[in-house]
Design a protein around this motif. Structure first.
Motif, PDB file in Angstrom:
ATOM      1  N   TYR A 190      -4.561 -10.700 -10.813  1.00 17.87           N
ATOM      2  CA  TYR A 190      -5.505 -11.395 -11.691  1.00 17.87           C
ATOM      3  C   TYR A 190      -6.936 -10.873 -11.539  1.00 17.87           C
ATOM      4  O   TYR A 190      -7.707 -10.871 -12.506  1.00 17.87           O
ATOM      5  CB  TYR A 190      -5.445 -12.903 -11.452  1.00 17.87           C
ATOM      6  N   VAL A 191      -7.292 -10.434 -10.338  1.00 20.17           N
ATOM      7  CA  VAL A 191      -8.617  -9.827 -10.155  1.00 20.17           C
ATOM      8  C   VAL A 191      -8.719  -8.545 -10.992  1.00 20.17           C
ATOM      9  O   VAL A 191      -9.741  -8.298 -11.659  1.00 20.17           O
ATOM     10  CB  VAL A 191      -8.885  -9.539  -8.663  1.00 20.17           C
ATOM     11  N   LYS A 192      -7.665  -7.739 -10.983  1.00 17.73           N
ATOM     12  CA  LYS A 192      -7.668  -6.512 -11.789  1.00 17.73           C
ATOM     13  C   LYS A 192      -7.730  -6.840 -13.275  1.00 17.73           C
ATOM     14  O   LYS A 192      -8.442  -6.182 -14.042  1.00 17.73           O
ATOM     15  CB  LYS A 192      -6.420  -5.683 -11.466  1.00 17.73           C
ATOM     16  N   GLN A 193      -6.975  -7.874 -13.685  1.00 12.56           N
ATOM     17  CA  GLN A 193      -6.991  -8.273 -15.090  1.00 12.56           C
ATOM     18  C   GLN A 193      -8.363  -8.803 -15.506  1.00 12.56           C
ATOM     19  O   GLN A 193      -8.812  -8.585 -16.634  1.00 12.56           O
ATOM     20  CB  GLN A 193      -5.918  -9.344 -15.346  1.00 12.56           C
ATOM     21  N   GLN A 194      -9.035  -9.483 -14.579  1.00 16.51           N
ATOM     22  CA  GLN A 194     -10.367  -9.994 -14.883  1.00 16.51           C
ATOM     23  C   GLN A 194     -11.330  -8.845 -15.157  1.00 16.51           C
ATOM     24  O   GLN A 194     -12.155  -8.906 -16.081  1.00 16.51           O
ATOM     25  CB  GLN A 194     -10.872 -10.838 -13.708  1.00 16.51           C
TER      26      GLN A 194
END
Length: 320
Positions: free
Chosen positions: A120-124
């Protein structure tokens, strides 16, 4: 008669300095990372806290007064243990100061991988709204803690808050609170197939060098996560990379590596199922306080009375 000398090669807060000075009022005490304040006193130092490799020549290969070294790290695999033993110099480690900080990092990695926080950090960063395939829970799973020392014990305690089954591996096989099942080191492979998380906290010794190879990763569940916050050389890194790439295990949280800093061309950097931290798991605002107050000062009181050092005295034959 020359005064006895203590060197602490670390920058300390005023309250810690005062505590040290009051403990040895008749000694010469030098405190700070600035080498110029103590470099020409190394040969006369009876105690050194915060050992540095550059001290080896003046303290161990030339005549000196050195009797005791307090390591600023928990691991002592980089020390010349055979030489220290031959010169009858005591060595105490900082084992235990990391118990809170490293156990927090262990669970940060376990939860990050389980709840896909890294995804999710990468997607953010990509401004991407996607489910990411989240489905796993940490509750009521089985954790294998390889090396149940201070860090392992704290990790086991936290695991119980998640209702986890805790299997511990330690050299002696001695039972421990919060550990449901304890086995000896030679039984490692027998417990790996049971574990949803395998956490290695072991120090680097002759016995633990490449403790984890293809054999161990093949024994683990394909859904299991591997966490290493001990020492990088306890893992055959090429075998770990292969296991991660081929799906032999689900993922890994890694704070330590065979070569540090981790080489930029390492495949570990680009694997989506890996969380990497730069050997920083033990970092904490309370580090110096714990080394001085919990380890060094209590040991110093015994030392001044001519008594044995009771806290974290390294066994040169075991290597820790």
């Amino acid at each position: 008669m020359a005064k006895r000398t203590l060197i602490v090669a670390q920058d300390l807060k005023e309250d810690l300095k005062k505590a040290l000075l009051s403990a040895v009022p008749d000694w010469e005490v030098y405190i700070g990372k600035d080498r110029s304040s103590w470099e020409d006193r190394l040969h006369q130092a009876e105690i050194i806290a915060g050992w540095q490799k550059s001290m080896e020549e003046p303290c161990l290969k030339e005549p000196s007064q050195l009797k005791w070294i307090q390591s600023w790290s928990a691991g002592v695999d980089s020390y010349p243990l055979d030489l220290l033993e031959s010169k009858h110099i005591a060595l105490t480690s900082a084992n235990g100061v990391h118990a809170y900080s490293i156990s927090e990092t262990i669970f940060a990695m376990m939860l990050g991988l389980t709840r896909k926080i890294n995804t999710y950090v990468k997607q953010q960063l990509e401004r991407k709204w996607a489910h990411g395939g989240l489905k796993l829970e940490i509750h009521e799973k089985t954790i294998g803690i390889i090396g149940v020392g201070a860090i392992g014990k704290e990790t086991a305690k936290i695991a119980k808050a998640f209702g986890m089954k805790v299997i511990g591996v330690r050299h002696s096989g001695k039972p421990e609170e919060y550990v449901d099942q304890m086995v000896k080191s030679e039984q490692l492979n027998t417990i790996l197939p049971q574990c949803d998380y395998v956490v290695s906290t072991v120090p680097l010794t002759k016995e633990t060098y490449q403790l984890f190879t293809k054999e161990q990763f093949d024994a683990m569940k394909s859904s299991a996560f591997f966490i290493n916050i001990g020492r990088g050389e306890t893992v055959k890194e090429a075998d770990l990379i292969q296991a991660l790439q081929e799906g032999a295990i689900a993922g890994a949280g890694l704070d330590v590596f065979e070569t540090e800093p981790l080489e930029s061309e390492s495949p570990l950097w680009s694997l989506d199922n890996v969380i990497i931290t730069p050997h920083s798991a033990g970092s904490t605002e309370r580090y110096n306080d714990r080394v001085i107050k919990d380890i060094f000062l209590p040991n110093l009181q015994h030392y001044l009375k001519g008594e044995a050092l009771l806290i974290n005295l390294v066994d040169y034959h075991k290597g820790y």
